[in-house]
Design an enzyme around this catalytic site. Structure first.
Site, short mmCIF file in Angstrom:
data_model
loop_
_atom_site.label_atom_id
_atom_site.label_comp_id
_atom_site.label_asym_id
_atom_site.label_seq_id
_atom_site.Cartn_x
_atom_site.Cartn_y
_atom_site.Cartn_z
N SER A 118 37.35 38.47 39.36
CA SER A 118 36.59 37.25 39.11
C SER A 118 35.21 37.20 39.76
O SER A 118 34.49 36.21 39.58
CB SER A 118 37.39 36.02 39.55
OG SER A 118 38.31 35.66 38.56
N LYS A 121 32.54 36.26 37.38
CA LYS A 121 32.11 34.90 37.03
C LYS A 121 30.75 34.54 37.62
O LYS A 121 30.12 33.59 37.14
CB LYS A 121 33.17 33.89 37.47
CG LYS A 121 34.49 34.01 36.72
CD LYS A 121 35.46 32.90 37.12
CE LYS A 121 36.76 32.96 36.33
NZ LYS A 121 37.69 33.97 36.83
N SER A 175 37.79 29.37 40.15
CA SER A 175 38.02 30.60 39.40
C SER A 175 38.86 30.37 38.15
O SER A 175 39.72 31.18 37.80
CB SER A 175 38.68 31.66 40.28
OG SER A 175 38.32 32.95 39.86
#
Length: 341
Positions: A118, A121, A175
């Site tokens: 993640s 992101k 997240s």
């Protein structure tokens, strides 16, 4: 540098065949949001509460008499954890550099190309902000935003409608994978154009060891290096909205008549010992535990990258080790720890 992840399939083929032979389903780890407990989780919880506690509890669950083996990360398979370092970090990859001078204070396997989970992101958010789309526009979670590869869970059911700004906030702070997917899908031209924009931005920033295939980080084909991610953190830190959203401790959204509370996946944002300007966590099995941060300490603005950490709390422990090391040498010229790949 040739991607370490590129040889992953061949190296784990025997491992996969072994698991298939005992008819044990392999459940890939999902990203930060906690999945709903499975039967395996419930059986393991019963075992925990019965006799095994603390360090005595081994990460082995038994279902129908068959042991479930933990899936090694790509970094583990390639021996990155066999490389020692002066701080005895548990992350296979680590990098600490001065944000203003680019002076490298600590480096361990910093050019290794690995899945980044993640941490993806951060680029997702940067591309969204730079596109200039309205943060007030309403986006709706659809079936297309459900990830089937990792069977990841989400607190945002299909049909959830939030503003682009709220989706961005949840993707960075909590997240939320479906929020990230929805942001990419609602980019002008659609999801593939969005992924192309992510890769184009990486090229513009000189992130030569980086590639993206989707916006959430659930794919192990989203890969980068610690050096590349330090560049991304530095650029993202220049955007006030990304600083605010990534470091907020909690955020509440309305889902129909309900108010749903989300919390930051990085508990260090709540610690008085830390002054964090931007951060992002990540986790899938192939990547291990990951963490990137911009933080102030000892009168310096630092960028920290920890990848492929092997344990639920080890990335936080590594960050604390670095903080104590920096603060114990505030006036010293810290030299790069030259640990080769």
């Amino acid at each position: 540098m040739k991607s370490i992840a590129s040889n992953f399939l061949g190296m784990v083929l025997g491992f996969t065949v072994l698991l298939a032979a005992v008819a044990l389903p392999v459940h890939a780890a999902v990203d930060e949001p906690t999945p709903a407990p499975s039967k395996l989780d419930k059986n393991l919880q019963k075992t925990k509460s019965a006799k095994m506690t603390g360090s005595r509890l081994r990460k082995v669950a038994v279902v129908a008499g068959v042991a479930a083996v933990a899936v090694p990360s790509i970094g583990q398979l390639h021996g990155l954890h066999s490389v020692g370092d002066a701080l005895d970090l548990k992350s296979g990859v680590a990098l600490v550099l001065d944000q203003d001078t680019n002076e490298v204070l600590f480096s361990k396997n910093s050019q290794a190309v690995l899945p980044i989970a993640s941490i993806t992101k951060l680029m997702t958010a940067l591309v969204v902000v730079e596109a200039g789309q309205s943060l007030d526009e309403k986006l709706t979670i659809s079936e297309e935003d459900i990830n089937t590869e990792k069977r990841s869970s989400s607190r945002l059911p299909v049909g959830t409608t939030l503003s682009r700004g709220e989706m961005l906030h949840l993707a960075l702070m909590a997240s939320e994978n479906r929020a990230a997917a929805a942001l990419g899908r609602n980019y002008p031209g659609g999801l593939q154009v969005f992924v192309d924009a992510m890769n184009h931005k990486a090229q513009l920033l000189g992130m030569s060891g980086t590639q993206y295939v989707e916006p959430s980080g659930l794919s192990s084909r989203n890969q980068s290096t610690a050096m590349d991610l330090a560049v991304l953190v530095k650029v993202a830190h220049e955007v006030p909205l990304l600083r605010e959203f990534s470091t907020s401790r909690e955020f509440q959204v309305a889902l129909g008549r309900r108010q749903l509370q989300f919390h930051n996946t990085n508990r260090l944002v709540s610690s008085p010992a830390w002054d964090i300007g931007l951060q992002k966590t990540g986790f899938i099995n192939e990547a291990g535990r990951c963490l990137v941060m911009q933080a102030r300490m000892a009168g310096r603005k630092l960028i920290m990258v920890f990848l492929d950490s092997t344990g639920k709390n080890t990335r936080i422990g590594d960050a604390e080790r670095v903080r104590k090391w920096i603060n114990s040498n505030p006036s010293a010229l810290l030299k790069e720890a030259k640990v080769a790949i």
